[in-house]
Design a protein around this motif. Structure first.
Motif, PDB file in Angstrom:
ATOM      1  N   SER A 130       0.810  -1.221   0.000  1.00  0.00           N
ATOM      2  CA  SER A 130       0.000   0.000   0.000  1.00  0.00           C
ATOM      3  C   SER A 130       0.845   1.275   0.000  1.00  0.00           C
ATOM      4  O   SER A 130       0.350   2.357  -0.342  1.00  0.00           O
ATOM      5  CB  SER A 130      -0.947   0.009   1.194  1.00  0.00           C
ATOM      6  N   VAL A 131       2.134   1.173   0.401  1.00  0.00           N
ATOM      7  CA  VAL A 131       3.022   2.350   0.366  1.00  0.00           C
ATOM      8  C   VAL A 131       4.276   2.074  -0.456  1.00  0.00           C
ATOM      9  O   VAL A 131       5.290   2.769  -0.313  1.00  0.00           O
ATOM     10  CB  VAL A 131       3.432   2.793   1.794  1.00  0.00           C
ATOM     11  N   LEU A 132       4.252   1.047  -1.292  1.00  0.00           N
ATOM     12  CA  LEU A 132       5.435   0.696  -2.074  1.00  0.00           C
ATOM     13  C   LEU A 132       5.839   1.826  -3.008  1.00  0.00           C
ATOM     14  O   LEU A 132       7.025   2.213  -3.080  1.00  0.00           O
ATOM     15  CB  LEU A 132       5.162  -0.579  -2.875  1.00  0.00           C
ATOM     16  N   ASP A 133       4.877   2.395  -3.740  1.00  0.00           N
ATOM     17  CA  ASP A 133       5.207   3.481  -4.679  1.00  0.00           C
ATOM     18  C   ASP A 133       5.720   4.705  -3.930  1.00  0.00           C
ATOM     19  O   ASP A 133       6.668   5.382  -4.382  1.00  0.00           O
ATOM     20  CB  ASP A 133       3.984   3.854  -5.504  1.00  0.00           C
ATOM     21  N   ASP A 134       5.111   5.007  -2.790  1.00  0.00           N
ATOM     22  CA  ASP A 134       5.567   6.153  -2.008  1.00  0.00           C
ATOM     23  C   ASP A 134       6.966   5.920  -1.475  1.00  0.00           C
ATOM     24  O   ASP A 134       7.791   6.851  -1.395  1.00  0.00           O
ATOM     25  CB  ASP A 134       4.609   6.408  -0.838  1.00  0.00           C
TER      26      ASP A 134
ATOM     27  N   PHE B  53       0.608  -5.778  14.337  1.00  0.00           N
ATOM     28  CA  PHE B  53       1.054  -7.126  14.697  1.00  0.00           C
ATOM     29  C   PHE B  53       2.466  -7.021  15.266  1.00  0.00           C
ATOM     30  O   PHE B  53       3.199  -6.059  15.023  1.00  0.00           O
ATOM     31  CB  PHE B  53       1.013  -8.087  13.504  1.00  0.00           C
ATOM     32  N   LYS B  54       2.843  -8.019  16.034  1.00  0.00           N
ATOM     33  CA  LYS B  54       4.136  -8.007  16.703  1.00  0.00           C
ATOM     34  C   LYS B  54       5.269  -8.010  15.682  1.00  0.00           C
ATOM     35  O   LYS B  54       5.294  -8.807  14.747  1.00  0.00           O
ATOM     36  CB  LYS B  54       4.253  -9.229  17.615  1.00  0.00           C
ATOM     37  N   GLY B  55       6.215  -7.079  15.850  1.00  0.00           N
ATOM     38  CA  GLY B  55       7.370  -7.010  14.970  1.00  0.00           C
ATOM     39  C   GLY B  55       7.064  -6.346  13.641  1.00  0.00           C
ATOM     40  O   GLY B  55       7.803  -6.567  12.666  1.00  0.00           O
ATOM     41  N   SER B  56       6.008  -5.537  13.563  1.00  0.00           N
ATOM     42  CA  SER B  56       5.617  -4.931  12.292  1.00  0.00           C
ATOM     43  C   SER B  56       6.687  -4.004  11.730  1.00  0.00           C
ATOM     44  O   SER B  56       6.927  -3.988  10.514  1.00  0.00           O
ATOM     45  CB  SER B  56       4.304  -4.173  12.463  1.00  0.00           C
ATOM     46  N   LYS B  57       7.356  -3.227  12.598  1.00  0.00           N
ATOM     47  CA  LYS B  57       8.381  -2.281  12.116  1.00  0.00           C
ATOM     48  C   LYS B  57       9.574  -3.033  11.541  1.00  0.00           C
ATOM     49  O   LYS B  57      10.107  -2.677  10.486  1.00  0.00           O
ATOM     50  CB  LYS B  57       8.801  -1.355  13.251  1.00  0.00           C
ATOM     51  N   SER B  58      10.004  -4.112  12.241  1.00  0.00           N
ATOM     52  CA  SER B  58      11.120  -4.914  11.720  1.00  0.00           C
ATOM     53  C   SER B  58      10.729  -5.599  10.423  1.00  0.00           C
ATOM     54  O   SER B  58      11.542  -5.740   9.486  1.00  0.00           O
ATOM     55  CB  SER B  58      11.535  -5.961  12.756  1.00  0.00           C
ATOM     56  N   TYR B  59       9.485  -6.039  10.364  1.00  0.00           N
ATOM     57  CA  TYR B  59       8.988  -6.700   9.150  1.00  0.00           C
ATOM     58  C   TYR B  59       9.025  -5.736   7.971  1.00  0.00           C
ATOM     59  O   TYR B  59       9.460  -6.097   6.861  1.00  0.00           O
ATOM     60  CB  TYR B  59       7.560  -7.187   9.392  1.00  0.00           C
ATOM     61  N   ALA B  60       8.572  -4.475   8.189  1.00  0.00           N
ATOM     62  CA  ALA B  60       8.569  -3.471   7.120  1.00  0.00           C
ATOM     63  C   ALA B  60       9.993  -3.130   6.696  1.00  0.00           C
ATOM     64  O   ALA B  60      10.283  -2.970   5.490  1.00  0.00           O
ATOM     65  CB  ALA B  60       7.847  -2.228   7.611  1.00  0.00           C
ATOM     66  N   LEU B  61      10.915  -3.037   7.667  1.00  0.00           N
ATOM     67  CA  LEU B  61      12.299  -2.736   7.343  1.00  0.00           C
ATOM     68  C   LEU B  61      12.915  -3.820   6.467  1.00  0.00           C
ATOM     69  O   LEU B  61      13.622  -3.547   5.498  1.00  0.00           O
ATOM     70  CB  LEU B  61      13.107  -2.561   8.640  1.00  0.00           C
ATOM     71  N   THR B  62      12.637  -5.082   6.833  1.00  0.00           N
ATOM     72  CA  THR B  62      13.223  -6.218   6.115  1.00  0.00           C
ATOM     73  C   THR B  62      12.606  -6.423   4.745  1.00  0.00           C
ATOM     74  O   THR B  62      13.323  -6.685   3.754  1.00  0.00           O
ATOM     75  CB  THR B  62      13.065  -7.503   6.954  1.00  0.00           C
ATOM     76  N   HIS B  63      11.293  -6.308   4.630  1.00  0.00           N
ATOM     77  CA  HIS B  63      10.607  -6.677   3.396  1.00  0.00           C
ATOM     78  C   HIS B  63      10.226  -5.493   2.509  1.00  0.00           C
ATOM     79  O   HIS B  63       9.794  -5.711   1.365  1.00  0.00           O
ATOM     80  CB  HIS B  63       9.338  -7.458   3.747  1.00  0.00           C
ATOM     81  N   LEU B  64      10.397  -4.251   3.014  1.00  0.00           N
ATOM     82  CA  LEU B  64      10.021  -3.096   2.193  1.00  0.00           C
ATOM     83  C   LEU B  64      11.175  -2.134   1.990  1.00  0.00           C
ATOM     84  O   LEU B  64      11.621  -1.911   0.858  1.00  0.00           O
ATOM     85  CB  LEU B  64       8.840  -2.366   2.845  1.00  0.00           C
ATOM     86  N   PHE B  65      11.686  -1.548   3.076  1.00  0.00           N
ATOM     87  CA  PHE B  65      12.659  -0.470   2.932  1.00  0.00           C
ATOM     88  C   PHE B  65      14.025  -0.950   2.437  1.00  0.00           C
ATOM     89  O   PHE B  65      14.610  -0.350   1.539  1.00  0.00           O
ATOM     90  CB  PHE B  65      12.810   0.242   4.278  1.00  0.00           C
TER      91      PHE B  65
END
Length: 256
Positions: free
Chosen positions: A208-212, A240-252
């Motif tokens: 949902s924020v990939l393009d941004d 959900f638990k670990g959401s920030k780490s999940y976003a860092l690993t799989h998105l940023f």
């Protein structure tokens, strides 16, 4: 045979005729009772036995009907106690049969408990080794959209086996095993579906924020320009638990 006559013994003497004078001087002929013998006494006795047997049979039938009605009423009013008593009776019979088998009096070919048991064992073996394997290792089964309907059809097909056409006992015996297998299968598929939904939800949250995120990585967008990333971080999909780490690993990290 003498003088053309046949002598028969044990038949009894022939009846005799006797003149009797009635009131008013009228005569009539009266037949005196013939002499009796053992055969005639036996015939009379048997003629009395048949009605007695008939009455006895009727009485026993009435007794059986009453017992059946009483049993049905007892089962209706006390189903748990009735089942306990029934199982106790069956258990006693099985113990007696096993005792005869252990003593060598009853061999396998004549042992009803053994013959029923091997049919049940065959049915359980087929269920655990064939049906369970086909449900829990087959890709189509594991990816079924409706696992309950899929399992119901699988069980219906399983019951087409010849052993169930020949033995109702085998069918009854395997039913608890089938229930266990179906519950395991439905639970497994349901858990898979739920996990797939969770994984897809996390992926959708990132997308949902990939393009941004790409725009930000290319300096085409600043984090302070709008509330896009703030709203995204506060979205329920990221709860959900670990959401920030999940976003860092799989998105940023992949974008950067």
């Amino acid at each position: 045979m003498a003088n053309g006559r046949v002598q028969v013994q044990g038949v009894g003497s022939a009846p005799k005729l006797q003149a009797v004078v009635n009131a008013g001087g009228q005569y009539r002929v009266q037949t005196q009772q013939a002499g009796r013998n053992k055969l005639m006494d036996l015939a009379d006795a048997l003629s009395q036995v048949n009605p007695i047997l008939k009455d006895f049979t009727i009485a026993r039938q009435i007794e059986r009907d009453m017992s059946i009605k009483e049993g049905e009423q007892y089962f209706t009013e006390n189903p748990e106690d009735a089942l306990l008593n029934l199982n106790a009776g069956l258990g006693k019979t099985k113990r007696e049969i096993r005792k005869l088998a252990d003593q060598g009096i009853l061999d396998e070919r004549s042992n009803p408990d053994f013959l029923l048991g091997i049919r049940a064992a065959r049915a359980k073996s087929l269920a655990k080794n064939d049906l369970r394997r086909s449900l829990l290792t087959n890709a189509d089964a594991l990816n079924a959209e409706d696992p309950v309907a899929y399992a119901q059809q699988a069980v219906a097909d399983f019951y087409e086996n010849d052993i169930f056409q020949e033995s109702q006992f085998a069918k009854n015996s395997v039913r608890p095993v089938l229930d266990s297998i179906v519950n395991e299968y439905v639970g497994t598929v349901t858990n898979r579906q739920q996990q797939q939904a969770v994984d897809q939800g996390k992926t959708d949250w990132l997308d949902s924020v990939l393009d941004d995120t790409k725009a930000w990585a290319n300096d085409a967008k600043k984090l302070d320009d709008d509330d896009t990333f703030t709203d995204w971080l506060n979205d329920g999909a990221g709860s959900f638990k670990g959401s920030k780490s999940y976003a860092l690993t799989h998105l940023f990290r992949p974008v950067l």
